[in-house]
Design a protein around this motif. Structure first.
Motif, PDB file in Angstrom:
ATOM      1  N   PHE A  70       0.863  -1.184   0.000  1.00  0.00           N
ATOM      2  CA  PHE A  70       0.000   0.000   0.000  1.00  0.00           C
ATOM      3  C   PHE A  70       0.901   1.235   0.000  1.00  0.00           C
ATOM      4  CE2 PHE A  70      -3.765   2.319   0.499  1.00  0.00           C
ATOM      5  CZ  PHE A  70      -3.724   3.171   1.598  1.00  0.00           C
ATOM      6  N   SER A  71       1.349   1.645  -1.181  1.00  0.00           N
ATOM      7  CA  SER A  71       2.278   2.768  -1.257  1.00  0.00           C
ATOM      8  C   SER A  71       1.533   4.076  -1.516  1.00  0.00           C
ATOM      9  CB  SER A  71       3.335   2.537  -2.335  1.00  0.00           C
ATOM     10  OG  SER A  71       2.701   2.390  -3.600  1.00  0.00           O
ATOM     11  N   LEU A  72       2.126   5.160  -1.072  1.00  0.00           N
ATOM     12  CA  LEU A  72       1.554   6.508  -1.216  1.00  0.00           C
ATOM     13  C   LEU A  72       2.394   7.312  -2.188  1.00  0.00           C
ATOM     14  CD1 LEU A  72      -0.429   8.785  -0.223  1.00  0.00           C
ATOM     15  CD2 LEU A  72       1.357   9.363   1.446  1.00  0.00           C
ATOM     16  N   LYS A  73       1.762   7.856  -3.210  1.00  0.00           N
ATOM     17  CA  LYS A  73       2.449   8.719  -4.161  1.00  0.00           C
ATOM     18  C   LYS A  73       1.997  10.152  -3.955  1.00  0.00           C
ATOM     19  CE  LYS A  73       1.621   8.997  -8.732  1.00  0.00           C
ATOM     20  NZ  LYS A  73       1.631   8.638 -10.166  1.00  0.00           N
ATOM     21  N   ILE A  74       2.978  11.029  -3.800  1.00  0.00           N
ATOM     22  CA  ILE A  74       2.695  12.459  -3.672  1.00  0.00           C
ATOM     23  C   ILE A  74       3.230  13.142  -4.927  1.00  0.00           C
ATOM     24  CG2 ILE A  74       2.991  14.527  -2.270  1.00  0.00           C
ATOM     25  CD1 ILE A  74       3.672  12.694   0.106  1.00  0.00           C
ATOM     26  N   SER A  75       2.341  13.741  -5.669  1.00  0.00           N
ATOM     27  CA  SER A  75       2.723  14.443  -6.903  1.00  0.00           C
ATOM     28  C   SER A  75       2.879  15.927  -6.628  1.00  0.00           C
ATOM     29  CB  SER A  75       1.658  14.226  -7.978  1.00  0.00           C
ATOM     30  OG  SER A  75       1.450  12.858  -8.225  1.00  0.00           O
ATOM     31  N   ASP A  76       3.724  16.585  -7.433  1.00  0.00           N
ATOM     32  CA  ASP A  76       3.914  18.036  -7.305  1.00  0.00           C
ATOM     33  C   ASP A  76       4.158  18.404  -5.834  1.00  0.00           C
ATOM     34  OD1 ASP A  76       1.797  20.981  -7.800  1.00  0.00           O
ATOM     35  OD2 ASP A  76       3.989  20.742  -7.929  1.00  0.00           O
ATOM     36  N   SER A  77       5.174  17.810  -5.258  1.00  0.00           N
ATOM     37  CA  SER A  77       5.442  17.985  -3.830  1.00  0.00           C
ATOM     38  C   SER A  77       5.567  19.455  -3.442  1.00  0.00           C
ATOM     39  CB  SER A  77       6.743  17.253  -3.456  1.00  0.00           C
ATOM     40  OG  SER A  77       6.591  15.866  -3.641  1.00  0.00           O
ATOM     41  N   GLN A  78       5.012  19.773  -2.285  1.00  0.00           N
ATOM     42  CA  GLN A  78       5.052  21.141  -1.767  1.00  0.00           C
ATOM     43  C   GLN A  78       5.775  21.164  -0.429  1.00  0.00           C
ATOM     44  OE1 GLN A  78       0.944  22.377  -1.651  1.00  0.00           O
ATOM     45  NE2 GLN A  78       0.688  22.151  -3.872  1.00  0.00           N
ATOM     46  N   LEU A  79       6.285  22.342  -0.077  1.00  0.00           N
ATOM     47  CA  LEU A  79       7.025  22.457   1.183  1.00  0.00           C
ATOM     48  C   LEU A  79       6.157  22.029   2.367  1.00  0.00           C
ATOM     49  CD1 LEU A  79       8.900  25.842   0.595  1.00  0.00           C
ATOM     50  CD2 LEU A  79       9.782  23.510   0.310  1.00  0.00           C
ATOM     51  N   GLY A  80       4.868  22.276   2.271  1.00  0.00           N
ATOM     52  CA  GLY A  80       3.949  21.906   3.344  1.00  0.00           C
ATOM     53  C   GLY A  80       3.730  20.410   3.474  1.00  0.00           C
ATOM     54  N   ASP A  81       4.259  19.646   2.542  1.00  0.00           N
ATOM     55  CA  ASP A  81       4.157  18.190   2.645  1.00  0.00           C
ATOM     56  C   ASP A  81       5.224  17.616   3.578  1.00  0.00           C
ATOM     57  OD1 ASP A  81       3.379  17.887  -0.909  1.00  0.00           O
ATOM     58  OD2 ASP A  81       2.051  18.206   0.817  1.00  0.00           O
ATOM     59  N   THR A  82       6.167  18.436   3.987  1.00  0.00           N
ATOM     60  CA  THR A  82       7.189  17.991   4.931  1.00  0.00           C
ATOM     61  C   THR A  82       6.529  17.539   6.219  1.00  0.00           C
ATOM     62  OG1 THR A  82       8.944  19.386   4.022  1.00  0.00           O
ATOM     63  CG2 THR A  82       9.143  18.729   6.339  1.00  0.00           C
ATOM     64  N   ALA A  83       6.730  16.261   6.596  1.00  0.00           N
ATOM     65  CA  ALA A  83       6.031  15.683   7.745  1.00  0.00           C
ATOM     66  C   ALA A  83       6.470  14.240   7.926  1.00  0.00           C
ATOM     67  CB  ALA A  83       4.518  15.728   7.529  1.00  0.00           C
ATOM     68  N   MET A  84       6.021  13.662   9.029  1.00  0.00           N
ATOM     69  CA  MET A  84       6.070  12.206   9.201  1.00  0.00           C
ATOM     70  C   MET A  84       4.808  11.637   8.561  1.00  0.00           C
ATOM     71  SD  MET A  84       8.654  10.856  10.840  1.00  0.00           S
ATOM     72  CE  MET A  84       8.009   9.333  11.530  1.00  0.00           C
ATOM     73  N   TYR A  85       4.978  10.511   7.885  1.00  0.00           N
ATOM     74  CA  TYR A  85       3.841   9.837   7.267  1.00  0.00           C
ATOM     75  C   TYR A  85       3.737   8.426   7.838  1.00  0.00           C
ATOM     76  CZ  TYR A  85       3.312  13.632   3.969  1.00  0.00           C
ATOM     77  OH  TYR A  85       3.088  14.872   3.413  1.00  0.00           O
ATOM     78  N   PHE A  86       2.529   8.108   8.302  1.00  0.00           N
ATOM     79  CA  PHE A  86       2.292   6.805   8.903  1.00  0.00           C
ATOM     80  C   PHE A  86       1.283   6.022   8.073  1.00  0.00           C
ATOM     81  CE2 PHE A  86       4.600   7.236  12.791  1.00  0.00           C
ATOM     82  CZ  PHE A  86       4.572   8.582  13.105  1.00  0.00           C
ATOM     83  N   CYS A  87       1.662   4.801   7.768  1.00  0.00           N
ATOM     84  CA  CYS A  87       0.750   3.855   7.131  1.00  0.00           C
ATOM     85  C   CYS A  87       0.041   3.094   8.258  1.00  0.00           C
ATOM     86  CB  CYS A  87       1.556   2.901   6.255  1.00  0.00           C
ATOM     87  SG  CYS A  87       0.574   1.658   5.398  1.00  0.00           S
ATOM     88  N   SER A  88      -1.248   2.821   8.093  1.00  0.00           N
ATOM     89  CA  SER A  88      -1.964   2.146   9.168  1.00  0.00           C
ATOM     90  C   SER A  88      -3.063   1.245   8.612  1.00  0.00           C
ATOM     91  CB  SER A  88      -2.550   3.169  10.142  1.00  0.00           C
ATOM     92  OG  SER A  88      -3.369   4.083   9.466  1.00  0.00           O
ATOM     93  N   LEU A  89      -3.477   0.315   9.452  1.00  0.00           N
ATOM     94  CA  LEU A  89      -4.406  -0.746   9.052  1.00  0.00           C
ATOM     95  C   LEU A  89      -5.411  -0.979  10.164  1.00  0.00           C
ATOM     96  CD1 LEU A  89      -5.134  -3.518   7.507  1.00  0.00           C
ATOM     97  CD2 LEU A  89      -3.346  -4.511   8.935  1.00  0.00           C
ATOM     98  N   VAL A  90      -6.658  -1.167   9.790  1.00  0.00           N
ATOM     99  CA  VAL A  90      -7.664  -1.593  10.751  1.00  0.00           C
ATOM    100  C   VAL A  90      -8.528  -2.654  10.098  1.00  0.00           C
ATOM    101  CG1 VAL A  90      -9.290   0.240  10.113  1.00  0.00           C
ATOM    102  CG2 VAL A  90      -9.459  -0.836  12.348  1.00  0.00           C
ATOM    103  N   THR A  91      -8.812  -3.703  10.856  1.00  0.00           N
ATOM    104  CA  THR A  91      -9.666  -4.771  10.337  1.00  0.00           C
ATOM    105  C   THR A  91     -11.084  -4.568  10.858  1.00  0.00           C
ATOM    106  OG1 THR A  91      -9.068  -6.196  12.186  1.00  0.00           O
ATOM    107  CG2 THR A  91      -7.784  -6.409  10.162  1.00  0.00           C
ATOM    108  N   GLN A  92     -12.040  -4.986  10.076  1.00  0.00           N
ATOM    109  CA  GLN A  92     -13.439  -4.832  10.475  1.00  0.00           C
ATOM    110  C   GLN A  92     -13.833  -5.888  11.478  1.00  0.00           C
ATOM    111  OE1 GLN A  92     -15.518  -4.432   6.547  1.00  0.00           O
ATOM    112  NE2 GLN A  92     -16.723  -2.976   7.718  1.00  0.00           N
TER     113      GLN A  92
END
Lengths: 113, 115
Positions: B75-97
């Motif tokens: 489950f990869s995340l693509k960020i296009s046209d990156s902006q300075l405000g995109d600077t951050a920690m990014y967390f991938c997460s999962l929840v089961t029903q």
């Protein structure tokens, strides 16, 4: 604004002191959660409450207690703080169904010296 | 038990370029949801995008899109046209029903967007 409110935002404790972190949500969510965030560890679940009157342990419950006071409020208590509990603590709530997603509070930075 | 793995502790990208953050997960459940959360220096956890496991179509939200490969549990995340405000920690997460529906997080990827 609707959401999850955590207090306090910052706290410094001495080893052995006790304190309670408060969390309240006004979205009528059933489920509430307490996580801790440490560098390089992501967020780890401490305790959760699937509904009013129920609580269960998460991944890292040792040294903590919780109370689901009512549907809105879910508090986290440190009875005898230790330096290993220095962390950022997040409260979160979730509505019905996983698709509703989680709403997080702004976090509490706790330092135990 | 569910696990989420983010293998890139840190990444950087130039402003206006595209970057992809990786995430793999493991669960024995068939019904689950995947999320990417952003945590800027303000510490607030912000939902970026969500994906329902039963949907084959990849989710998109403006400049953010995912590549969801269910068989590979990726489950990869693509960020296009990156902006300075995109600077951050990014967390991938999962929840089961079903059950307590606890959200499980990866350890995070620190993304820096350079001017």
């Amino acid at each position: 604004n609707a959401g999850v409110t955590q207090t306090p935002k910052f706290q410094v404790l001495k080893t052995g002191q006790s304190m309670t972190l408060q969390c309240a949500q006004d979205m009528n969510h059933n489920s509430m959660y307490w996580y801790r965030q440490d560098p390089g560890m992501g967020l780890r679940l401490i305790y959760y409450s699937a509904s009013e009157g129920t609580t269960d342990k998460g991944e890292v419950p040792n040294g903590y207690n919780v109370s689901r006071l009512n549907k809105r409020e879910f508090s986290l208590r440190l009875e005898s703080a230790a330096p290993s509990q220095t962390s950022v603590y997040f409260c979160a709530s979730r509505g019905q169904g996983a698709n509703y997603g989680y709403t997080f509070g702004s976090g509490t930075r706790l330092t135990v010296v | 038990a569910q696990t989420v793995t983010q293998s890139q502790p840190e990444m950087s990208v130039q402003e206006a370029e595209t970057v992809t953050l990786s995430c793999t997960y493991d669960t024995s459940e068939n019904n689950y949801y995947l999320f990417w959360y952003k945590q800027p220096p303000s510490r607030q956890m912000i939902l970026v995008i969500r994906q329902e496991a039963y949907k084959q179509q990849n989710a998109t939200e403006n400049r953010f899109s995912v590549n969801f490969q269910k068989a590979a549990k990726s489950f990869s995340l693509k960020i296009s046209d990156s902006q300075l405000g995109d600077t951050a920690m990014y967390f991938c997460s999962l929840v089961t029903q079903g059950g307590s529906e606890k959200l499980v997080f990866g350890k995070g990827t620190k993304l820096t967007v350079n001017p």
